[in-house]
Design an enzyme around this catalytic site. Structure first.
Site, PDB file in Angstrom:
ATOM      1  N   SER A  62     -10.711   0.956   3.371  1.00 37.50           N
ATOM      2  CA  SER A  62      -9.909   0.414   4.474  1.00 37.50           C
ATOM      3  C   SER A  62      -9.136   1.537   5.152  1.00 37.50           C
ATOM      4  O   SER A  62      -8.408   2.279   4.501  1.00 37.50           O
ATOM      5  CB  SER A  62      -8.941  -0.648   3.958  1.00 37.50           C
ATOM      6  OG  SER A  62      -9.642  -1.768   3.469  1.00 37.50           O
TER       7      SER A  62
ATOM      8  N   GLU B 184      -3.921   3.770   6.476  1.00 34.61           N
ATOM      9  CA  GLU B 184      -3.907   3.577   5.025  1.00 34.61           C
ATOM     10  C   GLU B 184      -4.547   4.782   4.344  1.00 34.61           C
ATOM     11  O   GLU B 184      -4.107   5.213   3.281  1.00 34.61           O
ATOM     12  CB  GLU B 184      -4.650   2.298   4.647  1.00 34.61           C
ATOM     13  CG  GLU B 184      -4.650   1.993   3.156  1.00 34.61           C
ATOM     14  CD  GLU B 184      -5.227   0.627   2.830  1.00 34.61           C
ATOM     15  OE1 GLU B 184      -5.799   0.497   1.732  1.00 34.61           O
ATOM     16  OE2 GLU B 184      -5.104  -0.303   3.646  1.00 34.61           O
TER      17      GLU B 184
ATOM     18  N   ARG C  51       0.814  -1.226   0.000  1.00 37.50           N
ATOM     19  CA  ARG C  51       0.000   0.000   0.000  1.00 37.50           C
ATOM     20  C   ARG C  51       0.843   1.269   0.000  1.00 37.50           C
ATOM     21  O   ARG C  51       0.496   2.268   0.630  1.00 37.50           O
ATOM     22  CB  ARG C  51      -0.962   0.005   1.195  1.00 37.50           C
ATOM     23  CG  ARG C  51      -1.961  -1.148   1.187  1.00 37.50           C
ATOM     24  CD  ARG C  51      -2.892  -1.100  -0.030  1.00 37.50           C
ATOM     25  NE  ARG C  51      -3.813  -2.219  -0.025  1.00 37.50           N
ATOM     26  CZ  ARG C  51      -3.599  -3.383  -0.639  1.00 37.50           C
ATOM     27  NH1 ARG C  51      -2.471  -3.561  -1.334  1.00 37.50           N
ATOM     28  NH2 ARG C  51      -4.484  -4.341  -0.604  1.00 37.50           N
TER      29      ARG C  51
END
Length: 312
Positions: A231, A301, A182
């Protein structure tokens, strides 16, 4: 909540850029451009006409003015005080292409991940089905190594085109992107404008089955019809963020108008009247509770940008 305005610098910028074709707006609200629907204005919102216009703008922009490129706002919290400097938003008209040549998908940074998956499928190219379930654009996928269902952008990227702060065009191959989970280690100042993605020949039935699997997972497990940012925290190595959050007793936890999703604990929701501060405070509360319960320090995130209310 009172919204403070930034000094309007649009007239100065326009005077310094007489050949600019894109649109400059001063103190433009950013909340409508984010999935959370919260946050203050951008001091300047710039929508470039095309790559040449973007390069020209950056080459004429004073170096002391900060720049940040927005994607679809699906993985973003804009703080309530807004964003100083320039926010750049790439339009689908100028940066939204998605086409196939041989086994390569050419995609503009503003192209929706889902549309790129569909374009590949129409050309009977597999390997990009995971994009079907990501609610963002290719520019965001490049910046965050977006992934789902066991695959990531690093698995399919050939190269990406970007512009640096001086307006110079750059071509970055997969290795230069420095992908990790990520994250891309490429210069944060780069503004991605397009990418080439590698597909693999597959039967239509195989591709459609994969895409249906991705969509079914999202609909069953994620609160996709809520005001959310996807998320919230990265999965720690070998663990699931949602399990840690649930174990810490945070399912359904609220701060103001923000709530931890009852359906999926790694999603935060704006229940209707949340501020950016509510959402960020809720996220930090979750992080503190998880750390106290399990010893694991969750990493955000979702990107958080701008300044809180009352700060310059």
């Amino acid at each position: 909540m009172a919204v403070l305005n930034f000094p309007d610098i649009t007239l100065e910028l326009k005077a310094a850029m007489p050949e600019l074709r894109g649109r400059l707006l001063g103190n433009e609200p950013l909340a409508p451009l984010t999935w959370f629907r919260v946050g203050g204005p951008a001091q300047v919102l710039y929508t470039p006409a095309d790559e040449d216009d973007l390069g020209y703008f950056l080459s004429r922009l004073p170096a002391e003015i900060p720049v940040l490129c927005l994607g679809l706002g699906s993985n973003l919290i804009v703080r309530d005080g807004g964003l100083p400097g320039v926010a750049i938003r790439l339009s689908p008209r100028g940066f939204g292409e998605h086409r196939v040549e041989d086994e390569v998908v050419h995609a503009g940074a503003a192209a929706l991940d889902k549309r790129v998956a569909e374009t590949a499928a129409a050309a009977q190219l597999g390997g990009l089905e995971f994009y079907y379930g990501i609610p963002g654009s290719i520019g965001g996928a490049l910046r965050m190594n977006a992934g789902a269902n066991g695959r990531e952008t690093k698995d399919v990227l050939i190269d990406a085109t970007a512009y640096d702060r001086s307006g110079t065009r750059k071509l970055l191959d997969n290795a230069a992107m420095q992908f990790s989970y990520r994250h891309s280690g490429a210069d944060p100042a780069l503004i991605f404008t397009s990418a080439r993605l590698r597909g693999t020949p597959a039967t239509p039935d195989h591709i459609r089955a994969k895409m249906n699997e991705v969509q079914a997972h999202r609909e069953l497990a994620q609160p996709i019809r809520e005001k959310t940012g996807g998320s919230t925290f990265k999965n720690p190595p070998g663990q699931s963020a949602w399990r840690l959050i649930d174990a810490a007793g945070c399912r359904g936890l609220r701060v103001g108008g923000a709530q931890v999703s009852e359906m999926h604990c790694n999603f935060l929701i704006n229940t209707g009247e949340a501020t950016a501060a509510d959402i960020e405070t809720l996220g930090e509360t979750v992080r503190a509770r998880v750390k106290a319960q399990s010893g694991v320090e969750l990493q955000w995130e979702i990107k958080r940008i701008g300044v809180p209310t009352g700060q310059d």
